[in-house]
Design an enzyme around this catalytic site. Structure first.
Site, mmCIF file in Angstrom:
data_model
loop_
_atom_site.group_PDB
_atom_site.id
_atom_site.type_symbol
_atom_site.label_atom_id
_atom_site.label_comp_id
_atom_site.label_asym_id
_atom_site.label_seq_id
_atom_site.Cartn_x
_atom_site.Cartn_y
_atom_site.Cartn_z
ATOM 1 N N THR A 49 -13.284 -42.630 13.646
ATOM 2 C CA THR A 49 -12.430 -41.536 14.106
ATOM 3 C C THR A 49 -11.982 -40.676 12.933
ATOM 4 O O THR A 49 -11.828 -41.149 11.811
ATOM 5 C CB THR A 49 -11.171 -42.065 14.828
ATOM 6 O OG1 THR A 49 -10.494 -43.010 13.975
ATOM 7 C CG2 THR A 49 -11.530 -42.751 16.135
ATOM 8 N N ARG A 50 -11.749 -39.396 13.223
ATOM 9 C CA ARG A 50 -11.140 -38.460 12.281
ATOM 10 C C ARG A 50 -10.132 -37.593 13.034
ATOM 11 O O ARG A 50 -10.374 -37.182 14.166
ATOM 12 C CB ARG A 50 -12.197 -37.548 11.633
ATOM 13 C CG ARG A 50 -13.038 -38.206 10.577
ATOM 14 C CD ARG A 50 -12.222 -38.503 9.325
ATOM 15 N NE ARG A 50 -13.041 -39.038 8.261
ATOM 16 C CZ ARG A 50 -13.422 -40.304 8.139
ATOM 17 N NH1 ARG A 50 -13.057 -41.178 9.059
ATOM 18 N NH2 ARG A 50 -14.163 -40.708 7.132
#
Length: 390
Positions: A49-50
């Site tokens: 995830t970012r």
């Protein structure tokens, strides 16, 4: 034998894969070269995830780039046929006079972004996983969320190939030179290629590929942790916005549990400039140490106690920092046929889609309609002498 094309892109992580995609979609004869696989876990674009957020205290000029980035991620989702962005809302928090809170609030006001201001008590009442100090003030911006970086990179790379780009993986670039006819020759451990333009998106390796970036794009070891929530219902996508916060221990960031393939890797968090370890990307310490875990767990246990169960996973990645923590998006001095995207300082991936568009513009036209004045290389260079190939 040299193989010719219009544009060569070195590095096919977050930025390079996007640049190759935009070039190929425009009909440009483009070649992408990646020293590892696509995607991989040895650079700066892995970790499930970012964060993506519109409220941007770092500089108000980022918001137009972010608006375009959101539109391009949505277009990529449609073309790829897979969800890449997950809207959770975003929290930017800290003491009232902190850059994180005050700057994010100003960003919302100046850009007329939907938002709410919450004090610490209101924050916990709305999102019970948060247990921040009494003096904490927070900006909630509902359009924030997360991207799935490995899938974003795969989407850009696959669609670049679909639109006609050539991709070479497992091939390391050894250097490049400007030829007498102003074209660029790129040497790798597998061959030699010639193009009219070169785009360098080397991540932590950027300074090795472009000597002009020495001292301006400095790699740093970073560690991330995933913790098993004690109250899973408080730390999912629906009840735990992505966050970015300033406390007495420093600046930290975190994301909810994310379950794209049936797994639940836990609440994720990290500390900006983790332990301040400047590194060489070829020799970076990829082992996880007790100090890495302790630094992150102590923070989580204090401010997110219901999320700080057992450690499920930890990984090492790298930031590539500029002195002012703004990006470098520019052509090289003395080599206008070579452009670089570098120095994303831990906050660049969310804009990879638009940065790919910017780099395609620079390669094709030498300029872009996007405002990248903040990101010119000259601001960081004491030596204004002409660049030469490596």
């Amino acid at each position: 034998m040299a193989k010719d094309c219009d544009v060569i892109v070195i590095g096919l992580g977050g930025m390079g894969s996007a640049a190759l995609y935009h070039l190929a979609k425009r009909g440009v004869n483009a070649l992408g070269i990646e020293q590892f696989e696509i995607p991989h876990t040895l650079g700066s674009s892995h970790g499930l995830t970012r964060i993506i957020r519109l409220a941007y205290y770092e500089d108000l000029s980022y918001v137009p780039l972010l608006r375009r980035s959101y539109a391009l991620w949505a277009a990529l989702e449609r073309e790829f046929g897979e969800q890449l962005f997950y809207q959770t809302g975003s929290i930017d928090m800290g003491p009232e006079d902190s850059d994180v809170f005050s700057g994010s609030l100003q960003s919302c006001l100046d850009n007329e972004l939907e938002h709410e201001v919450l004090d610490s008590r209101q924050l916990t009442a709305r999102f019970p996983g948060y247990r921040m100090p009494a003096e904490t003030m927070a900006v909630f911006q509902p359009q924030g969320g997360l991207l799935a970086p490995e899938r974003c990179i795969s989407a850009h790379a696959r669609l670049a190939r679909h639109h006609g780009a050539a991709i070479h993986t497992g091939e390391r670039v050894l250097g490049w030179d400007i030829l007498a006819d102003e074209r660029v020759a790129v040497r790798t451990d597998a061959g030699r290629y010639v193009a009219k333009k070169l785009v360098i998106c080397g991540g932590a390796w950027a300074f090795k590929l472009a000597p002009a970036l020495a001292g301006a794009a400095v790699p740093e070891r970073q560690a991330l942790i995933w913790l098993a929530p004690k109250r899973p219902d408080w730390f999912g996508l629906e009840r735990f916005p992505v966050w970015n916060g300033q406390v007495e221990e420093g600046r930290y960031y975190g994301l909810p549990e994310f379950n794209p393939s049936g797994t639940t890797p836990g609440m994720k968090l990290g500390r900006y400039h983790h332990r301040g370890e400047v590194c060489d990307p070829d020799t970076v310490d990829r082992a996880l140490h007790e100090q890495d875990e302790a630094l992150l767990r102590q923070f989580a246990e204090r401010y997110f106690p219901d999320g700080a169960g057992e450690t499920l996973d930890m990984v090492v990645c790298m930031f590539t920092n500029t002195p002012d923590e703004h990006f470098v998006l520019d052509t090289l001095p003395g080599a206008p046929q070579v452009s670089v995207a570098a120095g994303f300082s831990g906050h660049g991936f969310k804009m990879a889609s638009v940065i790919g568009e910017v780099m395609a513009d620079l390669a094709q036209h030498g300029g872009t309609r996007h405002d990248i004045a903040l990101h010119r290389l000259a601001r960081l260079r004491e030596d204004k002498s002409e660049a030469i190939g490596k």
